[in-house]
Design an enzyme around this catalytic site. Sequence first.
Site, mmCIF file in Angstrom:
data_model
loop_
_atom_site.group_PDB
_atom_site.id
_atom_site.type_symbol
_atom_site.label_atom_id
_atom_site.label_comp_id
_atom_site.label_asym_id
_atom_site.label_seq_id
_atom_site.Cartn_x
_atom_site.Cartn_y
_atom_site.Cartn_z
ATOM 1 N N GLY A 184 48.129 45.750 43.822
ATOM 2 C CA GLY A 184 49.541 46.049 44.060
ATOM 3 C C GLY A 184 50.341 44.761 43.959
ATOM 4 O O GLY A 184 49.827 43.717 43.561
ATOM 5 N N PHE A 195 46.560 35.565 41.969
ATOM 6 C CA PHE A 195 46.311 35.323 43.397
ATOM 7 C C PHE A 195 44.837 35.466 43.743
ATOM 8 O O PHE A 195 44.044 36.001 42.974
ATOM 9 C CB PHE A 195 47.120 36.317 44.249
ATOM 10 C CG PHE A 195 46.767 37.763 43.976
ATOM 11 C CD1 PHE A 195 45.570 38.306 44.432
ATOM 12 C CD2 PHE A 195 47.627 38.579 43.254
ATOM 13 C CE1 PHE A 195 45.237 39.636 44.174
ATOM 14 C CE2 PHE A 195 47.288 39.907 42.989
ATOM 15 C CZ PHE A 195 46.097 40.434 43.440
ATOM 16 N N HIS A 245 47.150 49.186 35.313
ATOM 17 C CA HIS A 245 46.576 47.892 35.746
ATOM 18 C C HIS A 245 47.215 47.318 37.001
ATOM 19 O O HIS A 245 46.760 46.296 37.508
ATOM 20 C CB HIS A 245 46.644 46.873 34.622
ATOM 21 C CG HIS A 245 47.947 46.107 34.550
ATOM 22 N ND1 HIS A 245 49.181 46.711 34.454
ATOM 23 C CD2 HIS A 245 48.193 44.772 34.555
ATOM 24 C CE1 HIS A 245 50.114 45.789 34.407
ATOM 25 N NE2 HIS A 245 49.556 44.608 34.470
#
Length: 471
Positions: A369, A197, A394
Amino acid sequence: MPYLWEIPMGTRPGMLVPAQIYALEEMIDAILNDNSIEQLIHVSMLPGIMKAAMVMPDVHQGYGFPIGGIAAMRWPDGVISPGGIGYDINCGVRLLRSQLHEKQISAQLEELSVELYKEVPSGIGKGGQLTLDREQLTQVLKKGALWAVENGYGDRKDLQNIESGGVLDFADPQYVSEHAFQRGFAQLGTIGAGNHFVEVDRVEEIYDEETARVFQLQKGQIVILIHTGSRGLGHQVATDYIRIMQTAMSRYGLKSPDRELACVPFDSKEGQEYYKAMCAAANFAWCNREVITWEIRKAWNKVFGENGGKLDLLYDVAHNIAKIEEHHIDSKIQKVIVHRKGATRAFGPGNKEIPAHFLQTGQPVLIPGSMGTNSYVLAGTRGSEDLTFGSCCHGAGRRLSRTAAKKQVEAVQLKKKLQDQGIHIQSGSFRGLAEEAPIAYKDVDLVVETVQQAGIAKKVAKLRPLAVIKG
DNA sequence: ATGTCC
């Protein structure tokens, strides 16, 4: 509260070192729910492994080797395993820092998301704004992020804020297959799909004022997070060498407990060729994140014009990679091949491999997240160098498989729910949205709490998403 | 993660 669990060496025949699980007690049930601990035990059997096979609290089952896993092999005769790096070679995260406060962009947030979506190509198999010829792609594979800078798609100042300076010199494009080249020609500057993203965030909370000052982060500030890797090119490199190693390993007298966990000695012909190809794919990923940064800066300038200020690079980390590093083991310094698969380097204060301006604080560690949940900026510690070969978690870590997530989540409702929380979603695929629903992931707050308590990273800032652009 | 099976 306990945060470290150990499976002793003698538990199963073939274990060469203990297996260690970093996780708070309340996370253990979810971790035992998939095959990741069985995979961790397999890793503890790999020839040349030092100290322990380790997993981070965001661990979940992967191809052969758990995602969230760390393994350091003795250099140069220990093994290298493509499964210990992952299909998305040098998948990683970078954070761009803006000079604007949330209230200065809120009116144009939707316009910004649309421009970002237009400027940064996304989606599976999608090509980008540039199509490279063979010579150009060869240079990308050799030079990494520097190629973008030299060709007008990057900023030279960014290079000092990328792990390894954005280039691994060991790269050799001659070991990258024709097929991998074909997949790479059109994919530079694209984010792909899945959990990749571009995200617009607001700095929600500062935990460590002094480190935040060095990182130039403050409450309310707008930052942009990028999460992507080496796309089809890296995937093809992994596919090619897993196949090669599956047949080659018997020639070196190696037997793996799992066909997916193929490996060869690092100093073998196949080991060296894979490593040179892996470094080339890692360079492609760093160049990719630099070109995406150029695209984001274009969108930013288009929306905000002269009032937008600059987008500076805080840092760029790799979380799917193998690195040759020196670590203290058995009270001496030893060279090792550190596999980090879904694990972030987290070097502490004073480490010579991090930029000089982070010498007092430790390196920035970027923890995305799941979609619609908080992300974190952490700082590396000396504790990570003592305990986990300078590594930490990570991200949130998957809790449900993609298939299970799709069964439980209705994408249209999910999008509306996130909109109601004030989070814009710009995505080309409803199926992709369902697979990435927050319910499919562990609680990132608990993941970060674990590494903080374990002393392998420390919290600097929490980020809250305002807009997510994905495939 | 991935032209989600050459």
